[in-house]
Design a protein around this motif. Structure first.
Motif, PDB file in Angstrom:
ATOM      1  N   PHE A   1       9.512   8.642  -1.089  1.00 54.02           N
ATOM      2  CA  PHE A   1       8.445   9.550  -0.669  1.00 54.02           C
ATOM      3  C   PHE A   1       7.078   8.865  -0.749  1.00 54.02           C
ATOM      4  O   PHE A   1       6.201   9.108   0.087  1.00 54.02           O
ATOM      5  CB  PHE A   1       8.417  10.804  -1.541  1.00 54.02           C
ATOM      6  N   SER A   2       6.885   8.028  -1.770  1.00 59.06           N
ATOM      7  CA  SER A   2       5.581   7.384  -1.965  1.00 59.06           C
ATOM      8  C   SER A   2       5.247   6.414  -0.845  1.00 59.06           C
ATOM      9  O   SER A   2       4.084   6.022  -0.683  1.00 59.06           O
ATOM     10  CB  SER A   2       5.556   6.644  -3.312  1.00 59.06           C
ATOM     11  N   HIS A   3       6.255   6.038  -0.060  1.00 61.14           N
ATOM     12  CA  HIS A   3       6.034   5.159   1.092  1.00 61.14           C
ATOM     13  C   HIS A   3       6.108   5.919   2.413  1.00 61.14           C
ATOM     14  O   HIS A   3       6.257   5.305   3.475  1.00 61.14           O
ATOM     15  CB  HIS A   3       7.035   4.007   1.069  1.00 61.14           C
TER      16      HIS A   3
ATOM     17  N   HIS B   1       6.869  17.495  -3.149  1.00 57.35           N
ATOM     18  CA  HIS B   1       6.085  16.345  -2.699  1.00 57.35           C
ATOM     19  C   HIS B   1       5.661  16.444  -1.239  1.00 57.35           C
ATOM     20  O   HIS B   1       5.041  15.516  -0.716  1.00 57.35           O
ATOM     21  CB  HIS B   1       6.881  15.054  -2.927  1.00 57.35           C
ATOM     22  N   GLY B   2       5.986  17.527  -0.576  1.00 58.12           N
ATOM     23  CA  GLY B   2       5.626  17.664   0.831  1.00 58.12           C
ATOM     24  C   GLY B   2       6.307  16.635   1.706  1.00 58.12           C
ATOM     25  O   GLY B   2       5.736  16.170   2.711  1.00 58.12           O
TER      26      GLY B   2
ATOM     27  N   SER C   1       7.381   0.925   5.518  1.00 56.77           N
ATOM     28  CA  SER C   1       6.184   1.748   5.497  1.00 56.77           C
ATOM     29  C   SER C   1       4.988   0.995   6.063  1.00 56.77           C
ATOM     30  O   SER C   1       4.197   1.552   6.847  1.00 56.77           O
ATOM     31  CB  SER C   1       5.893   2.201   4.071  1.00 56.77           C
ATOM     32  N   ALA C   2       4.842  -0.261   5.675  1.00 59.94           N
ATOM     33  CA  ALA C   2       3.731  -1.064   6.199  1.00 59.94           C
ATOM     34  C   ALA C   2       3.831  -1.214   7.711  1.00 59.94           C
ATOM     35  O   ALA C   2       2.822  -1.150   8.433  1.00 59.94           O
ATOM     36  CB  ALA C   2       3.722  -2.437   5.528  1.00 59.94           C
ATOM     37  N   ALA C   3       5.049  -1.398   8.214  1.00 62.69           N
ATOM     38  CA  ALA C   3       5.248  -1.536   9.654  1.00 62.69           C
ATOM     39  C   ALA C   3       4.911  -0.241  10.379  1.00 62.69           C
ATOM     40  O   ALA C   3       4.221  -0.240  11.409  1.00 62.69           O
ATOM     41  CB  ALA C   3       6.688  -1.946   9.939  1.00 62.69           C
ATOM     42  N   LEU C   4       5.386   0.884   9.861  1.00 60.38           N
ATOM     43  CA  LEU C   4       5.125   2.173  10.502  1.00 60.38           C
ATOM     44  C   LEU C   4       3.647   2.535  10.424  1.00 60.38           C
ATOM     45  O   LEU C   4       3.111   3.168  11.349  1.00 60.38           O
ATOM     46  CB  LEU C   4       5.975   3.256   9.849  1.00 60.38           C
ATOM     47  N   THR C   5       2.966   2.136   9.362  1.00 57.67           N
ATOM     48  CA  THR C   5       1.525   2.360   9.253  1.00 57.67           C
ATOM     49  C   THR C   5       0.790   1.610  10.354  1.00 57.67           C
ATOM     50  O   THR C   5      -0.139   2.146  10.981  1.00 57.67           O
ATOM     51  CB  THR C   5       1.016   1.930   7.873  1.00 57.67           C
TER      52      THR C   5
ATOM     53  N   ALA D   1       0.840  -1.201   0.000  1.00 62.26           N
ATOM     54  CA  ALA D   1       0.000   0.000   0.000  1.00 62.26           C
ATOM     55  C   ALA D   1       0.871   1.246   0.000  1.00 62.26           C
ATOM     56  O   ALA D   1       1.841   1.332   0.754  1.00 62.26           O
ATOM     57  CB  ALA D   1      -0.911   0.007   1.226  1.00 62.26           C
ATOM     58  N   PRO D   2       0.546   2.231  -0.830  1.00 59.73           N
ATOM     59  CA  PRO D   2       1.306   3.490  -0.802  1.00 59.73           C
ATOM     60  C   PRO D   2       0.973   4.295   0.456  1.00 59.73           C
ATOM     61  O   PRO D   2      -0.071   4.096   1.086  1.00 59.73           O
ATOM     62  CB  PRO D   2       0.839   4.213  -2.066  1.00 59.73           C
ATOM     63  N   HIS D   3       1.862   5.202   0.800  1.00 58.95           N
ATOM     64  CA  HIS D   3       1.662   6.099   1.946  1.00 58.95           C
ATOM     65  C   HIS D   3       2.277   7.436   1.545  1.00 58.95           C
ATOM     66  O   HIS D   3       3.382   7.768   1.951  1.00 58.95           O
ATOM     67  CB  HIS D   3       2.341   5.529   3.187  1.00 58.95           C
ATOM     68  N   PRO D   4       1.563   8.215   0.746  1.00 56.57           N
ATOM     69  CA  PRO D   4       2.174   9.394   0.111  1.00 56.57           C
ATOM     70  C   PRO D   4       2.471  10.561   1.044  1.00 56.57           C
ATOM     71  O   PRO D   4       3.126  11.523   0.630  1.00 56.57           O
ATOM     72  CB  PRO D   4       1.134   9.796  -0.944  1.00 56.57           C
ATOM     73  N   THR D   5       2.017  10.500   2.291  1.00 59.34           N
ATOM     74  CA  THR D   5       2.338  11.557   3.254  1.00 59.34           C
ATOM     75  C   THR D   5       3.293  11.004   4.306  1.00 59.34           C
ATOM     76  O   THR D   5       3.338   9.789   4.550  1.00 59.34           O
ATOM     77  CB  THR D   5       1.068  12.076   3.934  1.00 59.34           C
TER      78      THR D   5
END
Length: 387
Positions: free
Chosen positions: A71-73, A109-110, A285-289, A25-29
């Motif tokens: 960044f996308s993650h 990209h913020g 990213s998945a772990a941090l989500t 899954a993406p996480h763009p922020t």
């Protein structure tokens, strides 16, 4: 292709089944559970003469695309650090341009960005006066700030060579911290990553050096956002983390123990500034989500398959971990060629790279397993390895 045969150092071969790719899954922020920076590598221009001793030739489009991938993650970029081969092929002119380009893209990209300021534009192999070391630092700090990036004050080979006492280190860093516009990250890079940095902070005794380091942080806490200490010792990090002044973060640089350090002990936790995150970005990213929702069980399950991969990429000689980062990027289709600044792609053996492939495959980090397997086979064929 459903499997590939890979060699071991003893001459045996094993069949490895290719894992089904995972739709991450993406996480763009940016992530909110922890501040997380991935220290990113650079991708070479295939037409440039990237041999040992040559000026760095960078493929800017591919290098910046890799940062967009991070960044996308939801990861920030730690720019122009040792992962980008600072002091191992990436010269200051290339690093300066990298910082400028990457900071502009991060704004677009913020995304978070922090960039390394050091002294590597000074002549190598000579001892220069402390005043010159200080001025070199300030020049690079000014460039990073002008680019719009947070500053990471990198450890300096020139300072390590010139300093004769802890007071010499403290004097140089106090001047830098007295002039920065915004709070910085202080980076203590251990000699396992760079043997030229042995005895940093004025002592070979880590306990003594840590007290000097802590004294600096306490005195200038208002100018220190956080510290990154890359000594690959979880025990040391836990002690340092608990001793930091309130409001000063510890960004783990421990590529061997990051899951537990980022998770924390219920009282303290580490944020992240890791080369490993450049290789495992989707899983990190998945772990941090999961951590953002307090789902520690899922956090651990997402991190667990990545740890052996990271430990293999960073195994001794640890300073050659950059080869593994670039190799995984190539296997993942994020760059067209497996070539590095200074020819560093040759720093790891095909046997080592085969193990990296196997572990990346196990962690389901290869978005196109067939492509990755074909590229792995090219490496084996080039090395003359046959079952």
């Amino acid at each position: 292709m459903s499997s590939i045969r890979l060699p071991a150092a003893d001459g045996t071969w094993r069949a490895v089944e290719l894992a089904e790719p995972r739709a991450w899954a993406p996480h763009p922020t940016p992530h909110t559970s922890r501040i997380a920076f991935a220290a990113a590598h650079v991708i070479t221009d295939p037409y440039a003469d990237n041999v040992p001793g040559a000026a760095a030739g960078v493929d800017w489009e591919a290098t910046l695309a890799f940062r967009r991938h991070l960044f996308s993650h939801g990861l920030g970029v730690a720019e122009a650090m040792d992962t980008a081969q600072r002091n191992m092929g990436l010269d200051w002119p290339a690093a300066a341009e990298l910082i400028t380009r990457s900071a502009a893209q991060a704004r677009e990209h913020g995304a978070r960005i922090a960039s390394g300021a050091g002294t590597d534009h000074l002549a190598t192999g000579v001892v220069v006066p402390l005043e010159q070391v200080t001025q070199a630092y300030l020049e690079q700090v000014a460039h990073v700030e002008a680019a719009g990036s947070q500053v990471i004050v990198m450890a300096s080979r020139h300072l390590a060579a010139a300093a004769r006492s802890a007071e010499d280190y403290l004097g140089v860093y106090a001047t830098i911290l007295g002039q920065v516009a915004e709070p910085v990250v202080l980076h203590w890079l251990g000699e396992v990553f760079d043997p030229n940095l042995a005895g940093y902070w004025g002592s070979d005794d880590v306990t003594v050096a840590t007290e000097t380091f802590l004294g600096l942080v306490r005195e200038h806490a208002d100018k220190v956002d956080g510290v990154k200490v890359s000594l690959l010792s979880a025990e040391h990090e836990l002690g340092l983390r608990a001793a930091l002044p309130e409001g000063v973060r510890l960004y783990t640089g421990d590529d061997f123990n990051y899951p537990e350090l980022i998770e924390g002990d219920g009282t303290h936790h580490s944020d992240a500034l890791l080369g490993a995150f450049a290789a495992i970005a989707p899983a990190a990213s998945a772990a941090l989500t999961a951590l953002e929702t307090g789902d520690v069980e899922t956090y651990r399950a997402e991190m667990e398959p990545t740890l052996e991969l990271s430990r293999t990429v960073f195994e001794a000689p640890t300073f050659h971990y950059k080869t593994g980062i670039a190799f995984i990027s190539w296997l993942s289709g994020l760059q067209e060629g497996f070539a590095m600044v200074g020819g560093l792609q040759s720093a790891r053996s095909p046997i080592h790279l085969a193990r990296v492939f196997e572990l990346a495959n196990h962690a389901r980090l290869l978005p196109d397993p067939d492509l990755a397997a074909r590229r792995m086979q090219l490496v084996l064929d080039l090395a003359g390895l046959r079952p």
